[in-house]
Design an enzyme around this catalytic site. Structure first.
Site, PDB file in Angstrom:
ATOM      1  N   PRO A   2       3.732  -4.745  -2.214  1.00  0.00           N
ATOM      2  CA  PRO A   2       3.623  -5.677  -1.096  1.00  0.00           C
ATOM      3  C   PRO A   2       4.318  -5.184   0.158  1.00  0.00           C
ATOM      4  O   PRO A   2       5.448  -4.717   0.102  1.00  0.00           O
ATOM      5  CB  PRO A   2       4.300  -6.941  -1.612  1.00  0.00           C
ATOM      6  CG  PRO A   2       5.013  -6.552  -2.863  1.00  0.00           C
ATOM      7  CD  PRO A   2       4.861  -5.098  -3.072  1.00  0.00           C
ATOM      8  N   GLU A   3       3.620  -5.300   1.259  1.00  0.00           N
ATOM      9  CA  GLU A   3       4.197  -5.017   2.568  1.00  0.00           C
ATOM     10  C   GLU A   3       4.360  -6.355   3.281  1.00  0.00           C
ATOM     11  O   GLU A   3       4.159  -7.395   2.676  1.00  0.00           O
ATOM     12  CB  GLU A   3       3.285  -4.059   3.351  1.00  0.00           C
ATOM     13  CG  GLU A   3       2.977  -2.785   2.574  1.00  0.00           C
ATOM     14  CD  GLU A   3       2.079  -1.816   3.319  1.00  0.00           C
ATOM     15  OE1 GLU A   3       2.164  -1.754   4.563  1.00  0.00           O
ATOM     16  OE2 GLU A   3       1.288  -1.118   2.673  1.00  0.00           O
TER      17      GLU A   3
END
Length: 269
Positions: A2-3
């Site tokens: 996840p960014e």
DNA sequence: ATATGCACCTGTGTGC
DNA sequence: TGCACACAGGTGCATA
């Protein structure tokens, strides 16, 4: 995995469902994450009420009041899932928190690169060196000043969390495509106009990705188990060998600093 | 200052 | 079907 956009999507899901609820139980099945989980520290959450869930870069902070927070980073493969109490334990489920109202928060992380700790929010050293949020005001000015002085490749700079915090490999590639700049360009050689393009593209790409609730190209899901849709509009990431949607040239992939860069030789100079 | 390699882990896809 | 290998959304450290 996840960014910023994925973490922000999870944040909003957790905030909506957990705010105001008291934590009534903590179960730890595996303490060996990137840093060993301190069991006593985490147990201290029991009895506390959630005042809100916030995000800093790729970190989530569950605020439980009096300056205390539950800090989480999902690493590459971490997932947070809201389930009903009593839901069966999933694979690689390392931590489970039980809330009032029969709500359960499960932390699953096959690779165990994540991080979880509880303490005073201002004392979380993980947050101390982080650069500015890319969606905050003044990004163009920040980038103009911080990119001009460095000799590194622009992609490495965008991935450096001390320079600007929250961008990972997917969005760094997408931002540079949108800005029309190749990942290997050296920062100090960029023109003022190119830096403005990069700043504009950063805001546009990240906002669009948040609107689309993140990128699910293999195994990202939000806290309700729903995938995002940004993978439908990826311009370059994971598209090596495919035609550019804008100019038709073949998207190239090259390894740089141990990670893959993707770019369009027609659209990016 | 910056670049590189590696380490931390498991899962998945590929080619033989 | 098995096996070896490359690679994956992140970060941090040691070394040149």
């Amino acid at each position: 995995m996840p960014e910023l956009p994925e973490v922000e999507t999870i944040r909003s899901g957790l905030d909506a469902r957990l705010r105001g609820r008291r934590i009534v139980g903590i179960e730890i099945r595996e303490r060996r994450l990137r840093r060993r989980i301190d069991v006593a520290e985490l147990r201290g959450l029991v009895g506390r009420r959630v005042e809100g869930v916030s995000r800093r870069a790729k970190y989530l902070i569950v605020d439980v009041g009096e300056g205390t927070g539950w800090l989480m980073h999902l690493g590459m493969s971490g997932r947070l899932l809201l389930l009903q109490s009593g839901a069966p334990t999933g694979a690689h489920e390392h931590v489970r928190a039980e809330f009032e109202g029969r709500v359960t928060l499960c932390y699953r992380d096959p690779r165990r690169f994540g991080l979880m700790r509880v303490g005073r929010i201002e004392e979380f050293t993980e947050l101390h060196g982080l650069g500015p949020e890319p969606l905050a005001r003044g990004l163009a000015a920040t980038l103009a000043c911080r990119l001009r002085t460095t000799r590194r490749d622009v992609k490495a700079a965008l991935l450096d969390q001390r320079l600007v915090a929250g961008i990972g490999n997917i969005y760094a590639n997408e931002i540079l495509f949108r800005a029309g700049v190749r990942p290997t360009r050296r920062c100090f050689r960029l023109s003022a106009a190119e830096i403005r393009e990069i700043a504009g593209a950063t805001g546009a790409v990240l906002r669009d990705a948040v609107r689309r609730r993140g990128t699910s190209f293999s195994d990202y899901f939000d806290s309700d188990g729903i995938p995002g849709t940004f993978q439908e509009v990826l311009a370059v990431f994971d598209r090596a060998g495919e035609p550019c949607r804008r100019c038709g040239a073949t998207i190239k992939r090259r390894a740089h600093g141990g990670r893959s860069s993707f770019y369009c030789p027609g659209c990016q100079r």
